[in-house]
Enzyme design. Structure first.
Site, PDB file in Angstrom:
ATOM      1  CG  ASP A  51      -2.093  -1.901   3.879  1.00  0.00           C
ATOM      2  OD1 ASP A  51      -2.695  -1.096   3.147  1.00  0.00           O
ATOM      3  OD2 ASP A  51      -0.943  -2.322   3.641  1.00  0.00           O
ATOM      4  CB  SER A  77       4.118   1.625  -0.004  1.00  0.00           C
ATOM      5  OG  SER A  77       2.893   2.149  -0.387  1.00  0.00           O
ATOM      6  CG  HIS A 128      -0.075   1.333   3.491  1.00  0.00           C
ATOM      7  ND1 HIS A 128       0.167   0.225   2.727  1.00  0.00           N
ATOM      8  CD2 HIS A 128       0.555   2.354   2.880  1.00  0.00           C
ATOM      9  CE1 HIS A 128       0.903   0.573   1.687  1.00  0.00           C
ATOM     10  NE2 HIS A 128       1.158   1.865   1.758  1.00  0.00           N
TER      11      HIS A 128
END
Ligand SMILES: *[C@@H]1O[C@H](CO)[C@@H](O)[C@H](O)[C@H]1NC(C)=O
Ligand SMILES: *[C@@H]1O[C@H](CO)[C@@H](O)[C@H](O)[C@H]1NC(C)=O
Length: 399
Positions: free
Chosen positions: A343, A189, A373
């Site tokens: 995501d 991320s 995600h």
């Protein structure tokens, strides 16, 4: 039914309405995920509320709750764990206990959390780091960095870069018994964003002590120019990273002006200076055909140029590695990109893969068709061990 029964029923219906999130059919363990998502959403609501009351910043509440999930640096029978500092940046180092046959691999890990949250000590990072050290017989350096809103771009980037450069010095590698030819940079991320950014910087830095052999980018954020890609449109409300939260994260990292956040939500935040860069994030030419279906391309609308002057991060490859030109991309090491179907960041991952392979960089792309995600940080879900296993297998083979 009495009044009380009616009230209970009403509460039940409201609770179910609050918890229930329609999820794609192929997602595993949907109810578990919904419950996790509900607690997150509750935090977002509470955070918004306390901020509205002026009590504290939106992220303070997250941060204080998250710190309860931090683990001390406890060594176990397989791995010695130490908290130390690299170039004044706090890092946690994992060294396998078994006697090494040769020099070890080194993995430099950067945690996620929207440049605003998290730490290497969180259990969801501490455990995988132990497993990585154990399985790859690697020295794992899990770095911290200063966080938004107190610190903004480029502090996060610089902290990570400084810690990495410290680790890559000959004498430090020797001290830890790490093979300088077998070093990986990884992150998830916002950590994937920082991993791509520091690796890019290293490849262009004449003072870089050496270059890593691989980089692994797990659902990374790679650009903040186009907030309206097909994955942004399709997954704006999918757990566990809604579009509104991502925009907040980006804005806290790059500027912190709430008006910019509003502009980002309408994709009208792009300064005119970005014009020549738009081709590098043009999803209509860079995405596979199957993602374009039903989506008409609209280039971001130019906002004021003042933005570029006030928040240069939007156009800076150290914040948005997808904006790097082909010459710079060509300097990158073998790359593993992990993307998830559900995501909002899916498409920038795909575009980066496309641009890397066009530039001739060896790249492996693992796309998780039922992934979302943040899955790698949720050990209570089966998908977490599946994705972790894939990430580690790739490193086993390529590092
Ligand atoms: C240490 O490694 C052994 C063998 O792989 C494993 O069974 C054990 O669970 C590990 N211990 C810890 C604390 O992870
Ligand atoms: C994006 O790509 C499409 C299709 O290749 C092209 O028509 C359009 O002009 C491009 N726009 C920008 C801003 O690069």
């Amino acid at each position: 039914m009495g009044r009380r029964a009616w009230c209970l029923l009403l509460l039940g219906v409201l609770a179910a309405y609050y918890i229930y999130t329609p999820l794609p059919e192929n997602m595993e363990e949907p109810w578990k995920l919904m419950l996790i998502d509900t607690s997150l959403r509750t935090f977002v609501h509470l955070g918004t509320f306390v901020e509205f009351l002026g009590l504290c910043h939106f992220f303070d509440l997250f941060m204080s709750t998250m710190s309860l999930r931090e683990a001390p640096p406890t060594s176990d029978e397989n791995v010695t764990v130490t908290d130390t500092k690299f170039n004044n940046i706090p890092v946690r180092v994992y060294v396998p206990r078994r006697k090494p046959d040769t020099q070890r691999r080194g993995v430099f890990y950067i945690h996620g959390g929207g440049w605003s949250l998290g730490s290497a000590a969180l259990k969801n990072y501490d455990l995988p780091s132990r497993w990585t050290a154990e399985r790859l017989d690697a020295v794992v350096v899990s770095t911290n960095y200063r966080l938004a809103p107190q610190y903004r771009f480029p502090i996060q980037f610089e902290d990570v870069y400084n810690a990495l450069k410290w680790f890559l010095q000959k004498n430090i590698l020797e001290e830890y018994g790490v093979d300088p030819r077998r070093i990986a940079v990884s992150g998830d991320s916002a950590g994937g964003n920082l991993a791509a950014a520091v690796t890019l910087q290293l490849s262009d830095d004449p003072e870089a002590p050496l270059r890593p052999k691989t980089q692994s980018l797990i659902y990374p954020a790679l650009q903040a120019l186009d907030m309206d890609t097909p994955s942004f449109r399709e997954n704006a409300h999918v757990p566990i990273l809604p579009r509104s939260l991502l925009v907040r994260f980006w804005n806290e990292y790059l500027g912190g002006d709430r008006a910019v956040e509003q502009a980002m939500l309408c994709n009208r935040h792009v300064p005119e200076e970005a014009g020549p860069l738009l081709g590098r994030v043009n999803w209509s030419s860079l995405l596979p055909q199957r993602f374009l279906k039903g989506h008409a391309y609209r280039a971001p609308t130019f906002g004021s140029s003042e933005l570029a002057r006030k928040y240069p991060g939007f156009l800076d490859v150290r914040a948005a590695p997808l904006l790097a030109d082909d010459r710079r991309l060509r300097g990158l090491p073998r790359t593993h990109v992990v993307t998830c179907q559900y995501d909002i960041l899916r498409d920038e991952g795909f575009m980066f893969v496309r641009r890397l392979s066009d530039a001739g960089v060896p790249v492996t792309h693992s796309h998780v068709e039922d992934g979302f995600h943040g899955a790698l940080s949720l050990p209570e879900l089966k998908i977490c061990s599946r994705m972790l296993d894939e990430y580690l297998s790739w490193l086993e083979e390529n590092l």
